[in-house]
Structures are given as C-alpha cells and as structure tokens.
Design an enzyme around this catalytic site. Structure first.
Site, PDB file in Angstrom:
ATOM      1  N   HIS A 142      -1.703   3.643  -4.127  1.00 50.07           N
ATOM      2  CA  HIS A 142      -1.470   3.223  -2.753  1.00 50.07           C
ATOM      3  C   HIS A 142      -0.546   2.013  -2.758  1.00 50.07           C
ATOM      4  O   HIS A 142      -0.088   1.554  -3.813  1.00 50.07           O
ATOM      5  CB  HIS A 142      -2.789   2.922  -2.037  1.00 50.07           C
ATOM      6  CG  HIS A 142      -3.502   4.154  -1.556  1.00 50.07           C
ATOM      7  ND1 HIS A 142      -2.970   4.998  -0.609  1.00 50.07           N
ATOM      8  CD2 HIS A 142      -4.699   4.684  -1.914  1.00 50.07           C
ATOM      9  CE1 HIS A 142      -3.799   5.994  -0.384  1.00 50.07           C
ATOM     10  NE2 HIS A 142      -4.854   5.843  -1.170  1.00 50.07           N
ATOM     11  N   ASP A 173       4.834   1.212   1.412  1.00 51.57           N
ATOM     12  CA  ASP A 173       4.808   2.430   2.217  1.00 51.57           C
ATOM     13  C   ASP A 173       5.919   2.444   3.256  1.00 51.57           C
ATOM     14  O   ASP A 173       6.575   3.468   3.476  1.00 51.57           O
ATOM     15  CB  ASP A 173       3.458   2.560   2.939  1.00 51.57           C
ATOM     16  CG  ASP A 173       2.415   3.238   2.078  1.00 51.57           C
ATOM     17  OD1 ASP A 173       2.694   3.522   0.899  1.00 51.57           O
ATOM     18  OD2 ASP A 173       1.302   3.476   2.575  1.00 51.57           O
TER      19      ASP A 173
END
Length: 397
Positions: A142, A173
C-alpha cells in the site's frame, strides 16, 4: 435502474469522446479514472459480481468523488461469458485501466494481447505498486510501502522515536501512481491520434515516487550528498525553510529560499541583521532561535496577514476544518455539493480542472447497488436476449 441524467460532473469536455473501462475499486487506478472522468472522459467502472457470496471491496460512499460522472456495471470476469462481455465492451473503448496483481489479467484472458485482438487501438494501463516486472513485482503493498521503497519516508522529519513519519496524504497512490497513469494515458492517446496502434502502459507507484523524489535522488547520484532530514535545503537544513509556532500554538510554514524573500522576512520579523547569514551553517541555531522568538510574539493569523502579502513565502499550516473554510479555496470553487440517498447532503473536493470550467452542479450520489448494465451492454451491441442470458448465468449484474 436508469441513471438520472441531470447528475453530471459538469461541462468539462476536454476528454469528451474518450471511453475508459476501469476495473479497479481503490488505489492509483481509481485515482486515475477519477481525474479522467473529471476532464470529461466516459468512464465505466466495472466491478466484480457477488459471485458465491464473495466479499467485495466497497470504499466509503464519499471516496474517489463518490462516483461523480461515472457509469458502472458488474461482470464475473472468471466466467467465459463474463470475459466475452468485457471483450465486447473493450472493442469500443479507448482505454482500459486495471490494478490486478501482475499476470492475473493475462490468466483471466483479458490482458493487453487479448484486448488488442478485438481493438488494435486500445490503450491498456496496468497500475501496480512495484511494476509488472522485477523481484518485487509480486509483493502486496500500500501507499506507505511505496513511499518507503522510494525514499520519501527517509527524507521526512522523524517522529519522536526517531522513525520515519506516517505521511498525512496517500502521496504514492495519488501523485506517484494515479497522476503518472493519467499522464501516460494521455500521451498514448496523442500518439494513437497519429494513426499508430494502441499501447501497453506499466505504471508503478514506486517508480512514480522516484520521480517525485528526483531532486534528492539526482543530488545523491551526482554529488554523493544524502538528502536526509535537516541535511539539505529542502529537508530543513536552513532556518529559511522550516515551520514555526506562533503565540496561539498554531504553526506557520516558511519557504523563503530566494535571498530577497529571506531579506523581506528578516526585516518584517525585526531581525534585519540576519539577512546576510541565510546559508551560514554555523549560524543556523541562532537564526532558528531568533525566528522562534519573533514568531512567538503574535498569533498565527496576525502573522499571515502581515507576512504573506510582503513577499516572504509564509503561509499558515491549516487543519482540514480550517482549509475547507478558507476564503481563497472557496473563491476558487475547490469544493462542491453532493447528496447521498442515505447519508444526506455533504461537500467534497471538486475537480481541479486546470484550464477548464470549475463550477460544478450538485452531484447526486447513486445507491451502491445501482448499475448501468443494460444501457452499456446494449450500446456494445448485445441484444435483450443476450443480456437476459448473462444475468441469468450470474455473469453480469
């Protein structure tokens, strides 16, 4: 259920006519499709069916623009008829974005080569944490992992125990993955406009972090200087690029890098004699002490009112509640209104839309289970009987 056609992302048609199939639910790919939709692309979110009671990833209703300006359907990509349905849709699309583990799309029969057979001009964008190749490509991860590998965390101010901090935004991200995907997709569409074939894009969030960190990485590669916290100008080595507490306990950011901005700051703080010592390493402790004492004499907003217009590169450190009330951001239409059938009215960050109209109408959020399956499949050339058959088989929802 048919969509209310009054619900729109607004008159932002810079990408009108571009159809994007998005197979993601969260992460960099969803960031990318959000941006493409805001610029007017026809984005179709394709999620999995609730096959065999599987638990699906369903982000909170307010995330990723709450489905603003998108249509959606659900397809069981593990079934032969579901795969065939996606290929029918891909035949008329310009872009497909996916975020599966490397190799999964190929195993499902929906990889780049599969789609290229039905649509030679398709731009196929695979987003992942570490890329489609290399020793780390199969790693799960992540945002915090990509920032760690990309050097971002090591260059950030340590927390109390000496370890790297947890960032306040999902930088990998969004900027490392999503924005890099958008840039690559747009470049591929421009290339295709010259009559060339489609293209496969391997977008790695970690690679994107390297791009974000390029000033520090290139510095090390060229000079050997390591950009750790307090070691270089942009990581806080000098007092002119730091954060200071005001009398009321609030904080101010100072980025007076250029000598004339630093001189303005020193004069406004009542310490003009420090102007000539901006980059003197042996005077930084003194500069910081004098600056801290000066900033502690007034409240944060008093300083902002005085310093920000005076070419000092000073700005307030806002909390989230403060920034959503900020008059500058409000005047620039940074937020828009939305309404959810269960959660009621709320606001959300509006599309940035540099170079396009920013005023946004009310976005009416659709119920989580609502899809555009019939409309989209009919547009792809499927008959009523074919659609009914797919539903009966559980291949689409």
């Amino acid at each position: 259920m048919e969509r209310d056609r009054t619900e729109s992302a607004g008159p932002n048609g810079l990408l009108a006519g571009v159809t994007v199939l998005d197979l993601s639910s969260v992460g960099p790919a969803s960031r990318a499709s959000r941006m493409l939709a805001d610029y007017g692309a026809n984005v179709i979110k394709i999620g999995p069916t609730a096959r065999k009671g599987a638990v699906q990833i369903q982000p909170p209703f307010h995330t990723y623009g709450a489905g603003r300006g998108m249509r959606q359907l659900r397809i069981d990509l593990k079934s032969g008829s579901g795969r065939a349905t996606l290929l029918r849709l891909a035949a008329g699309a310009d872009v497909l974005i996916e975020s599966m583990r490397p190799g999964v799309a190929n195993r499902l029969g929906i990889g780049f080569e599969d789609l290229r057979r039905v649509n030679p001009g398709i731009v196929y964008c695979s987003t992942s944490g570490y890329g489609q190749s290399g020793p780390y490509s199969a790693w799960a991860g992540h945002d915090i992992n990509y920032l760690a590998v990309g050097g971002f965390l090591d260059c950030s101010e340590p927390r109390a125990d000496g370890g790297p901090p947890i960032p306040g935004a999902t930088v990998a991200d969004s900027a490392g993955g999503g924005m890099q995907a958008v840039i690559a997709i747009l470049a591929a569409l421009v290339e295709r406009g010259d009559g060339r074939q489609g293209r496969y894009l391997d977008v790695s969030a970690t690679d994107g972090v390297l791009s974000l960190m390029s000033l520090s990485i290139d510095q090390y590669l060229a000079t050997g200087e390591v950009a750790r916290p307090r070691q270089t100008l942009l990581t806080g080595r000098y007092a002119c690029y730091d954060l200071y507490r005001a009398r009321d306990g609030q904080w101010l950011s100072v980025g007076a890098i250029e000598p004339h901005f630093f001189a303005n700051l020193c004069r406004e703080l009542g310490v003009p004699e420090l102007c000539e010592h901006q980059l003197d390493d042996d005077r930084q402790d003194e500069l910081r002490a004098r600056f801290r004492a000066a900033f502690a004499a007034r409240d944060r907003d008093d300083w902002v009112e005085r310093l920000a217009p005076a070419d000092t590169c000073v700005a307030p450190v806002y909390s989230i509640p403060e920034l959503v009330a900020d008059r500058h951001l409000r005047e620039r239409d940074a937020f828009m209104k939305a309404e959810h059938p269960e959660h009621g009215a709320f606001e959300q960050v509006a599309p940035v839309l540099a170079g396009a109209h920013r005023g946004q109408p009310l976005h009416r959020v659709r119920p989580a289970g609502e899809t555009d399956t019939d409309e989209l499949l009919q547009a792809a050339g499927l008959t009523r009987a074919e659609i009914d058959g797919l539903r009966a088989d559980g291949a689409v929802e």
